[in-house]
Design a protein around this motif. Structure first.
Motif, PDB file in Angstrom:
ATOM      1  N   LEU A 144     -13.537 -29.581 -68.699  1.00 51.94           N
ATOM      2  CA  LEU A 144     -12.473 -30.954 -68.041  1.00 51.94           C
ATOM      3  C   LEU A 144     -12.758 -30.819 -66.621  1.00 51.94           C
ATOM      4  O   LEU A 144     -12.946 -31.567 -66.042  1.00 51.94           O
ATOM      5  N   LYS A 145     -13.108 -29.367 -66.186  1.00 53.35           N
ATOM      6  CA  LYS A 145     -13.176 -29.656 -64.628  1.00 53.35           C
ATOM      7  C   LYS A 145     -14.715 -30.477 -64.071  1.00 53.35           C
ATOM      8  O   LYS A 145     -15.028 -31.145 -63.496  1.00 53.35           O
ATOM      9  N   VAL A 146     -15.703 -30.257 -65.151  1.00 58.20           N
ATOM     10  CA  VAL A 146     -16.909 -30.566 -65.027  1.00 58.20           C
ATOM     11  C   VAL A 146     -17.737 -32.179 -65.549  1.00 58.20           C
ATOM     12  O   VAL A 146     -17.870 -32.667 -64.970  1.00 58.20           O
ATOM     13  N   VAL A 147     -16.813 -32.612 -66.261  1.00 58.27           N
ATOM     14  CA  VAL A 147     -15.961 -34.030 -66.721  1.00 58.27           C
ATOM     15  C   VAL A 147     -15.591 -34.455 -65.591  1.00 58.27           C
ATOM     16  O   VAL A 147     -16.048 -34.952 -65.460  1.00 58.27           O
ATOM     17  N   LYS A 148     -14.679 -34.153 -65.002  1.00 61.04           N
ATOM     18  CA  LYS A 148     -14.252 -34.712 -64.152  1.00 61.04           C
ATOM     19  C   LYS A 148     -15.260 -34.746 -63.023  1.00 61.04           C
ATOM     20  O   LYS A 148     -15.016 -35.638 -62.016  1.00 61.04           O
ATOM     21  N   VAL A 201      -3.892 -14.989 -72.996  1.00 62.95           N
ATOM     22  CA  VAL A 201      -3.981 -14.472 -75.000  1.00 62.95           C
ATOM     23  C   VAL A 201      -4.343 -15.138 -75.296  1.00 62.95           C
ATOM     24  O   VAL A 201      -4.465 -15.156 -76.909  1.00 62.95           O
ATOM     25  N   GLY A 202      -3.215 -16.525 -74.511  1.00 70.98           N
ATOM     26  CA  GLY A 202      -3.673 -17.407 -76.178  1.00 70.98           C
ATOM     27  C   GLY A 202      -4.539 -18.765 -75.926  1.00 70.98           C
ATOM     28  O   GLY A 202      -4.509 -19.626 -76.741  1.00 70.98           O
ATOM     29  N   LYS A 203      -5.116 -18.577 -75.679  1.00 72.15           N
ATOM     30  CA  LYS A 203      -6.419 -18.892 -76.380  1.00 72.15           C
ATOM     31  C   LYS A 203      -6.599 -20.358 -75.626  1.00 72.15           C
ATOM     32  O   LYS A 203      -6.391 -20.834 -76.791  1.00 72.15           O
ATOM     33  N   GLU A 204      -6.117 -20.590 -74.810  1.00 77.06           N
ATOM     34  CA  GLU A 204      -5.924 -22.421 -74.598  1.00 77.06           C
ATOM     35  C   GLU A 204      -6.685 -22.946 -73.415  1.00 77.06           C
ATOM     36  O   GLU A 204      -6.978 -24.256 -73.580  1.00 77.06           O
ATOM     37  N   ASN A 205      -7.831 -22.500 -72.667  1.00 81.63           N
ATOM     38  CA  ASN A 205      -8.375 -22.906 -71.934  1.00 81.63           C
ATOM     39  C   ASN A 205      -9.694 -21.409 -71.336  1.00 81.63           C
ATOM     40  O   ASN A 205      -9.356 -20.517 -71.532  1.00 81.63           O
ATOM     41  N   VAL A 206     -10.776 -22.205 -71.205  1.00 83.50           N
ATOM     42  CA  VAL A 206     -11.574 -21.339 -70.985  1.00 83.50           C
ATOM     43  C   VAL A 206     -11.649 -21.479 -69.228  1.00 83.50           C
ATOM     44  O   VAL A 206     -11.747 -22.232 -68.510  1.00 83.50           O
ATOM     45  N   ALA A 207     -12.210 -20.450 -69.247  1.00 81.05           N
ATOM     46  CA  ALA A 207     -12.593 -20.016 -67.348  1.00 81.05           C
ATOM     47  C   ALA A 207     -13.380 -20.157 -66.789  1.00 81.05           C
ATOM     48  O   ALA A 207     -14.906 -20.813 -67.719  1.00 81.05           O
ATOM     49  N   ASP A 208     -13.980 -20.374 -66.034  1.00 79.59           N
ATOM     50  CA  ASP A 208     -15.020 -21.260 -65.520  1.00 79.59           C
ATOM     51  C   ASP A 208     -16.257 -20.162 -64.823  1.00 79.59           C
ATOM     52  O   ASP A 208     -16.024 -20.735 -63.307  1.00 79.59           O
ATOM     53  N   ARG A 209     -16.219 -19.098 -65.413  1.00 80.55           N
ATOM     54  CA  ARG A 209     -17.506 -19.117 -65.246  1.00 80.55           C
ATOM     55  C   ARG A 209     -18.994 -19.714 -65.203  1.00 80.55           C
ATOM     56  O   ARG A 209     -19.066 -20.870 -65.887  1.00 80.55           O
ATOM     57  N   PRO A 210     -19.621 -19.345 -64.167  1.00 75.99           N
ATOM     58  CA  PRO A 210     -20.742 -20.142 -63.682  1.00 75.99           C
ATOM     59  C   PRO A 210     -21.598 -20.055 -64.409  1.00 75.99           C
ATOM     60  O   PRO A 210     -22.298 -21.440 -64.434  1.00 75.99           O
ATOM     61  N   GLU A 211     -22.317 -19.378 -65.391  1.00 77.68           N
ATOM     62  CA  GLU A 211     -23.019 -20.035 -66.455  1.00 77.68           C
ATOM     63  C   GLU A 211     -22.358 -20.971 -66.720  1.00 77.68           C
ATOM     64  O   GLU A 211     -22.990 -21.448 -67.753  1.00 77.68           O
ATOM     65  N   ILE A 212     -21.307 -21.197 -67.716  1.00 79.22           N
ATOM     66  CA  ILE A 212     -20.873 -22.250 -68.509  1.00 79.22           C
ATOM     67  C   ILE A 212     -20.553 -22.834 -67.947  1.00 79.22           C
ATOM     68  O   ILE A 212     -21.456 -24.049 -68.645  1.00 79.22           O
ATOM     69  N   GLU A 213     -20.132 -22.915 -66.581  1.00 75.62           N
ATOM     70  CA  GLU A 213     -20.123 -24.377 -66.194  1.00 75.62           C
ATOM     71  C   GLU A 213     -21.635 -24.673 -66.102  1.00 75.62           C
ATOM     72  O   GLU A 213     -21.995 -25.930 -66.257  1.00 75.62           O
TER      73      GLU A 213
END
Length: 622
Positions: free
Chosen positions: A494-498, A530-542
C-alpha cells in the motif's frame, strides 16, 4: 525484585493462551476468520508439497441458528491432500509449535502455530474437542477426538478409531465462538481471493446462511513444489551458527558389545582373545578401510592401551583436548580415571577432529548455500581466520567475530532463488482474466532478489475496466499465496501504491475502475506480526515492488493514451455525423447546385479507422 517472588515456567501453549491476540485470535470476528485461514492454508500447503491439485471443501454451521451473534459455530475443512500419518496427528493438532514448516523453504505457514491456535481458541471458548479424520495411505482412516493440555502443551486423546477408507486426505472440525455476521464478508473475500491466487485449486464453501460458493480450478498445472535449502551467510546470527555447530561435531560412539563386534568385524578378528599389541598391529594394515566410528574406538583403545576385554569394562566420559586427557569410568574399580593422550600419536588427530568438528572451510562450503571452496578461502582471509580452524573449538568471541564477518563480507553470491515456487505470470494472468474480464491487463514477474540472505520474488498484475465493479484503486495483496485482508494501512504494498503519481500515467486513482494484484513469495516473508496480515517495508522488497508497479503503470499509460485517442476519434465521428449533413445542405444551397456532396464516405472512413484502432487494442490486451 522481591526475594519473596515466585518464579514459574510456562509452556508455549500457556503463553499463547494468555496472548492469543498475537496470533490473530483477538475477538469472535477476527478469530473465526483466522481459524478459516489457518485450516485452508494448511490444506493448500499439504497439497502443494505433494503435487496434488487441491480440492478443498469448507463448511461453517451455527450450533444454534436462532441465537444472535456472537455464538458457537462448527468449522470443518476437508481436503484431498496426503493426510497425516496417525502417529503424528496428536502432536500436530495438540501441541503448540509442532509442525513440518520450520525448515528454510517457501510455505504459507511459518510458525507451527495457526491450526493449533485455532483449536486452542475453540477449546477455551467452547470446551469442545477437535475432531480430526486422517487417511494417509488410501486404506485406513483414523478418527481422533482430542483436547490440548494447555499447561503441559500436550495432546489429550479422548477417542480414537480406525475405519477402512479409500478416500485419502484430511478433515478437521472444531467448535468455536465466532461472529459470522461481521466476519462473513472477510471470509467470503478470503475464499474468493484464494481462488484468484491459486487458480489450480478447487475451493468450495458452504456458509451458515445456506449459501454455497464454488470456485473451480481454471488451470491443471501446478507450480513446482518449494524445496528446503541451506541458509545463506547473510541470513544467520551467532545463535544460528551455534546450533549449526552441533551438527558438525562427530559423536564419540558408544562403546558397547555391538560396537566392539563391529570393530572385530572390520579388523577381521574373530571372537578369540587378542592382546592389545596384536589389535594395534592389525589396525595398521586395515586403517584405510576402516569406518570413522571404528577408527575413533581404536584411537581410544590406543590411549587406554586396552584390549577388547578391558574396553568392555569402561565408559568414556570426556575427551579433554586442552589438558590432553581421556576421562573414563572404570566399572571394575568404580572410579573416574584419566589417561594421558600423546599429541604426537597418529591417533590423536583422529580424536581431535572428532571432538572439534569440521574445518572452517568445510563448514562454510557444506553448511551454507552458494559458498564454494574459493569463496570460503577468500572469506577466511577477509575474516582473518585460518582455513583449517576447527569450528567446534571456537570460543564465544570467535563465534561473534565469525558472525559479524559473514554479515559484512561482500564476496558471497546472492541467495539461491531456485528453491522458490512463484505462481508464474501466465497462471496469474488467467486468474485475473477469469475473475475480472478486464479491458486491459498486464502482468510481470520480477527476477529473484534477496533481503538479509532470504530470496524472494515479486509478481504483480494490473487490470482496468471490464467487469471491475469497484471505483478507485483496489489492491489485492498476497504473500506466499496467502490473501492479506487486514491491516492493509501499514503494508509495504500500500505504501508503494500510494506513493505512485497516477496522474503521470493518465489514471484517476480515485475513480478509475482498476485493480492491482501483488504477490510476494519468499522462504521467509517479513510479516510484522504472527497473524501474517501485513508485510514489513524492507528496502529490497519495496524497491522490487516499486519497479514492478512502474513497469505495469507504463503499460497502462500506453493503453490509456490510445483509449483517449480512440475516444477523441469517436467524438469526431459523432460531430461529423451530426454537422456534416447540415454543412453539406448549406453548401449546396449556397452554390446553387441540386446534388449534395458525398459526406457519408468521410464519416465511414473516420468510423472505420476508429474501429480498426479499437480492434487492435483489444487483440493486444486479450
Amino acid at each position: 525484585m522481591s526475594s519473596n517472588e515466585n518464579f514459574n515456567q510456562i509452556s508455549p501453549s500457556e503463553f499463547f493462551y494468555r496472548n492469543r491476540d498475537l496470533a490473530g485470535f483477538s475477538n469472535p470476528t477476527r478469530s473465526l476468520y483466522t481459524a478459516v485461514r489457518e485450516f485452508v492454508e494448511n490444506s493448500l500447503d499439504a497439497c502443494d508439497h505433494s503435487g496434488i491439485l487441491p480440492n478443498i471443501h469448507m463448511t461453517i454451521k451455527a450450533v444454534d441458528p436462532e441465537k444472535p451473534d456472537p455464538k458457537q459455530y462448527i468449522l470443518t475443512v476437508k481436503d484431498n491432500g496426503p493426510g497425516i500419518p496417525s502417529k503424528h496427528v496428536p502432536l500436530a493438532f495438540g501441541t503448540v509449535l509442532y509442525g513440518s514448516k520450520f525448515g528454510l523453504k517457501q510455505a504459507r505457514g511459518m510458525f507451527g502455530l495457526g491450526a493449533t491456535m485455532a483449536i486452542l481458541y475453540g477449546q477455551i471458548t467452547t470446551n469442545k474437542p477437535v475432531k480430526v479424520k486422517s487417511n494417509a495411505d488410501g486404506k485406513t482412516r483414523f478418527d481422533f477426538e482430542m483436547k490440548l493440555d494447555i499447561q503441559k502443551n500436550k495432546p489429550v486423546i479422548m477417542k480414537k478409531q480406525e475405519t477402512p477408507s479409500t478416500e485419502q486426505g484430511l478433515s478437521v472440525s472444531i467448535v468455536l465462538d465466532g461472529d459470522y455476521a461481521k466476519a462473513g464478508t472477510k471470509i467470503r473475500d478470503y475464499v474468493y481471493q484464494t481462488s484468484l491466487i491459486t487458480p489450480y485449486a478447487t475451493i468450495s464453501f458452504d456458509d451458515p446462511k445456506g449459501e454455497k460458493f464454488h470456485h473451480k480450478s481454471i488451470i491443471r498445472s501446478m507450480p513446482p513444489a518449494p524445496t528446503v535449502i541451506a541458509p545463506h551467510p547473510y541470513g544467520i546470527d551467532v545463535e544460528t551458527i551455534r546450533r549449526m555447530l552441533v551438527d558438525t561435531h562427530y559423536q564419540i560412539p558408544n562403546v558397547d558389545d555391538k560396537m566392539i563386534e563391529k570393530v572385530r568385524k572390520e579388523l577381521g578378528m574373530s571372537k578369540q582373545k587378542f592382546t592389545y599389541n596384536e589389535i594395534m598391529k592389525k589396525t595398521e594394515k586395515k586403517w584405510k578401510s576402516l569406518t570413522r566410528p571404528v577408527r575413533v574406538v581404536i584411537a581410544l583403545m590406543s590411549f587406554l592401551e586396552a584390549d577388547f576385554e578391558k574396553l568392555q569394562r569402561i565408559r568414556i566420559e570426556d575427551v579433554d583436548l586442552r589438558n590432553n586427557k581421556l576421562i573414563y569410568w572404570d566399572y571394575s574399580t568404580s572410579q573416574t580415571l584419566a589417561a594421558d593422550m600423546d599429541v604426537e600419536s597418529p591417533y590423536y588427530k583422529q580424536l581431535a577432529n572428532t571432538v572439534q568438528g569440521e574445518s572452517l572451510t568445510h563448514f562454510l562450503t557444506k553448511r551454507f548455500q552458494r559458498v564454494g571452496p574459493t569463496a570460503a578461502l577468500e572469506f577466511c582471509k577477509f575474516a582473518k581466520f585460518k582455513p583449517e580452524t576447527r569450528v567446534g573449538n571456537m570460543t564465544d568471541q570467535e563465534l561473534v567475530k565469525l558472525s559479524d564477518a559473514l554479515q559484512t563480507y561482500e564476496g558471497f553470491r546472492s541467495p539461491d532463488p531456485t528453491c522458490l515456487a512463484p505462481l508464474g505470470a501466465e497462471p496469474l494472468e488467467k486468474g485475473i482474466q477469469r475473475r475480472f474480464e478486464p479491458d486491459f491487463m498486464a502482468v510481470v514477474q520480477r527476477t529473484a532478489s534477496a533481503y538479509s540472505g532470504f530470496p524472494f520474488v515479486v509478481e504483480m498484475g494490473i487490470a482496468y475496466g471490464g467487469k471491475i465493479e469497484t471505483r478507485g484503486t483496489t489492491v489485492y495483496r498476497f504473500a506466499n499465496r496467502i490473501p492479506l485482508l487486514y491491516d492493509e494501512g501499514s503494508d509495504v504494498v500500500l505504501k508503494v501504491v500510494k506513493d505512485a503519481d497516477w496522474n503521470r500515467y493518465k489514471v484517476k486513482s480515485d475513480s478509475a475502475p482498476f485493480i492491482i494484484v501483488s504477490h510476494i513469495c519468499s522462504t521467509r516473508v517479513p510479516y510484522k506480526t504472527v497473524g501474517k496480515e501485513n508485510v514489513a517495508d524492507r528496502p529490497e522488497i519495496e524497491k522490487e515492488l516499486r519497479l514492478a508497479l512502474q513497469f505495469l503503470s507504463r503499460k497502462l499509460s500506453g493503453y490509456m493514451s490510445k483509449k483517449g485517442q480512440a475516444e477523441a476519434a469517436k467524438k469526431r465521428a459523432n460531430l461529423y455525423s451530426k454537422y456534416l449533413p447540415l454543412v453539406a445542405q448549406f453548401c449546396t444551397e449556397l452554390s446553387g447546385k441540386k446534388k449534395e456532396p458525398n459526406y457519408e464516405k468521410m464519416i465511414k472512413e473516420e468510423t472505420a479507422i476508429n474501429n480498426t484502432d479499437e480492434n487492435k487494442e483489444v487483440e493486444k490486451n486479450g
